[in-house]
Design an enzyme around this catalytic site. Sequence first.
Site, PDB file in Angstrom:
ATOM      1  N   GLU A  10     -46.322 -10.546 -36.218  1.00 11.03           N
ATOM      2  CA  GLU A  10     -46.381 -12.010 -36.335  1.00 11.03           C
ATOM      3  C   GLU A  10     -47.805 -12.536 -36.451  1.00 11.03           C
ATOM      4  OE1 GLU A  10     -43.309 -13.931 -34.272  1.00 11.03           O
ATOM      5  OE2 GLU A  10     -44.459 -15.761 -33.883  1.00 11.03           O
ATOM      6  N   ASP A 114     -42.554 -11.286 -33.039  1.00  9.08           N
ATOM      7  CA  ASP A 114     -42.341 -11.581 -31.613  1.00  9.08           C
ATOM      8  C   ASP A 114     -40.846 -11.585 -31.319  1.00  9.08           C
ATOM      9  OD1 ASP A 114     -45.014 -11.890 -31.642  1.00  9.08           O
ATOM     10  OD2 ASP A 114     -45.050 -13.991 -31.034  1.00  9.08           O
ATOM     11  N   ASP A 116     -38.536 -13.325 -29.983  1.00  9.68           N
ATOM     12  CA  ASP A 116     -37.853 -14.555 -29.601  1.00  9.68           C
ATOM     13  C   ASP A 116     -37.174 -15.094 -30.862  1.00  9.68           C
ATOM     14  OD1 ASP A 116     -39.919 -15.574 -31.143  1.00  9.68           O
ATOM     15  OD2 ASP A 116     -41.097 -16.234 -29.440  1.00  9.68           O
ATOM     16  N   TYR A 328     -55.277 -12.470 -24.596  1.00 12.44           N
ATOM     17  CA  TYR A 328     -54.586 -13.437 -25.449  1.00 12.44           C
ATOM     18  C   TYR A 328     -54.095 -14.635 -24.633  1.00 12.44           C
ATOM     19  CZ  TYR A 328     -51.679 -15.100 -29.248  1.00 12.44           C
ATOM     20  OH  TYR A 328     -51.133 -15.849 -30.229  1.00 12.44           O
TER      21      TYR A 328
END
Length: 865
Positions: A10, A114, A116, A328
């Site tokens: 991503e 990712d 999700d 991050y």
Amino acid sequence: MAPKVLMVAEKPSIALAIASALSGGRMSTRRGSTEVHEFDGMFLGFPVHYKVTSVIGHVFSVDFPARFQDWNSTNPLDLFDAPIVKSESTPKAHICRHLSQEARGCGHLVLWLDCDREGENICFEVIECTGFQSTPGKKVHRARFSAVTEKDILKAMNSLVEPNKNEAQAVDARQEIDLKVGVAFTRFQTSYFNGKYGNLDSRVISYGPCQTPTLGFCVRRHLQINTFKPEKFWTLHPYIMYKGYELKLDWQRHRLFDSDVTQMFRNFVKEDGFLKVIGISEKQVSKGRPTGLNTVNLLKVASSALGFGPQLAMQLAERLYTQGFISYPRTESTAYPASFDYKGTLGALARNPVWGDYVQQLLSDGYHKPRSGTDAGDHPPITPMSSATENILGHDAWKLYQYICQHFLGTLSPDCKYTRIKIEFESGGESFYCVGQHVLVKGFTSIMPWLAVTEINIPQFTEGQKIDISRIEVDEGSTQPPDYLSESELISLMEENGIGTDASIPVHINNICERNYVQVQAGRRLVPTALGISLIRGYQLIDPDLCLPDIRSFIEHQIALVAKGQADHSLVVEHVIEQFKRKFIYFVKQIENMDALFEAEFSPLSDSGRVLSKCGKCLRYMKHIPTQPSRLYCGTCEEIYYTPPKGTIKLYKELTCPLDNFELLIFSMPGPEGKSFPFCPYCYNNPPFEGIDNLFGASKSSGSVKLGKGAGMPCFLCPHPTCQHSMISQGVCACPECDGTLVLDPVSAPRWRLYCNMCNCLVSLPEGAHRISTTRDHCPECDSTIIEVDFNKKTTPLKDGATLHIGCILCDELLYSLVEMKHGKSFSRKARHRGRGRGRGRRGYSGRGRGGKKQHDPRMSFRDF
DNA sequence: GCAAGGTC
């Protein structure tokens, strides 16, 4: 040659992490739209060549087709049934092309987006770009990973699954619902209110299922404050003198709202005259160390303790991240992964001049395992990565970094432990108490001192002991309204109600500030403006659902059915859109209820602004309304003409536009080098030549002048062949930097200059000239427009005191020596072959009038010349 | 000029 496997993450940082983990660091990296890491390895038991790259978030975003983009000709109601189109989110990044190129020759695609819903949706965007779906023999895999660690990456590689279409379609549904509802309400409200009032001071009166409930929280608090009725209360405090301390005791009843009853109790106590110790309790209390730091908690601390807004806090955090000082910064997780290298991270901070000693003590005494926290499966909590000092980072970044370090060290420190002693007393039938605190272990509070437990010393008592009361006080107080909502409280409310995500919460808060619905005041408290209050109270009157936090959870609940495969995507979208469409129709019908609130707060257009220039239709004066959105209002025609934003607007020598008779205005951008240009209010809003927006390709994205969709044609873009203000007349030569044209700034005397009508390129002409103007001639050499310069008598560079000089700025030696490039790379005669000061040879546009199209259009057709 | 969601 070994078969090829393409893997897509991503964001670039994840692609790098995956490639590093799978290649053991032995890979080659090349640049592209995003970096591509290549290495050889095994895949499903066969030797393959791996290519790992990434997208940058969503590849596509949704919008309405072009025919629904014009605000004037589109009824917002029609947007609910309008089709939607997907287009590249960042066309300039060419992500789609990049993926399609990299996918060529690959037999397998592994999706590392990712884990999700949004990531699942991006999976299908990637599949679409690669063309994998439609190509037989090509296989798509989905990697499911719960952390970006080597262990999890390898585990995911060994248990590849298929992407989940249902989850992806749930996101498609949300996108369509958000777009249609948001845009329809926003366009309607904006047109209605900005077309009626002159001092709303917001370019756009927006509505959105996240931003509106966010505003709702701020207004709710405002209304609580405004409707708050203070109540008087009384408290009873006996005092004792004991072992050299004067102690003020607290009343078990805390407070009473009746003065007489309080006095009655006071008399009972006074009659007794002494206090009896009836209970001594001592207990150990533990104050837990924090769990790992996630984004939302960082934003809350940044706002409440450091005074940084969420937008600034994220900017600072991102900079710290790219510079390698912190991990991050966008994560929901507060639990550290099992493999987290605490020792290494502590080691990196061991030499820090501020916490070095504390860190070394943790390392030598043994640090504590952090509390568990929640693992959202995204990134580890935010932690420091390397040591820094204030000198390196600068004040603001240092403050944030310092907090991140203190928080990290706090998570590895012992809990704070203290004893709490409560002594209970009785007198005249009433109970009183006092509390003492003694810290046993400071623990994490020694590195996070603002959380420290205060030491409260009280003398020793024995049960049954009787002590004389030295005096009794009855304190009078009154209940206080709450304070305005702090930004930090708002972030908590948004999180609790599922409004926005860690990444979008700052955006929504920023939106309601920028649109002038709330103002950030001292202590980062959010105070709604008259506009914000009128909006929310208006929704409350018409349809409270529209501003309640449930509106988001309602949508989330509906699309969750799609995600779980319990409902069909298009049926859900249809159902939800239908409900909002009904709400919209009702809202439009009832808008007068909201308008009544606006009428009480704001001034109608006819009372706003100052008289400026003549309307070309009725020839009466129009008023200029300088508050956002800057516009002209013709009271006779009841028409609004938007003007360029953020600058000053003056009448331009009472000249008129030959197309429509409107008086011309001159717009000056702020600053000493701000350029000025004439424009006709009518043409600016209704460009007379179709396709003018696209005529020069990049005109909309050129940083210099922002042009709105379907609007925004200043004279320097006008291809009128004879009007003295048009690009054709004022254009001198091609811009050396872009495809634009350098035009004469007509009001730049005495520092005459040319500027590009598309980019920021600026060229200064001979200074101190009385007059510089364009002529109708152009250079036989390079086609540039010949200019006429009338030099000042005293400073003229011409022989014998002559002042008039005519020539081409590129080919005339004298003029060429006097021009100078201010902004831009070069200004050379090489540009000459591109010269196109006059309309000759220009490609791609056809001047088409629209005189016959609309009856009320006062403009003559272009063909009428 | 418009929503909210990714990320830079």
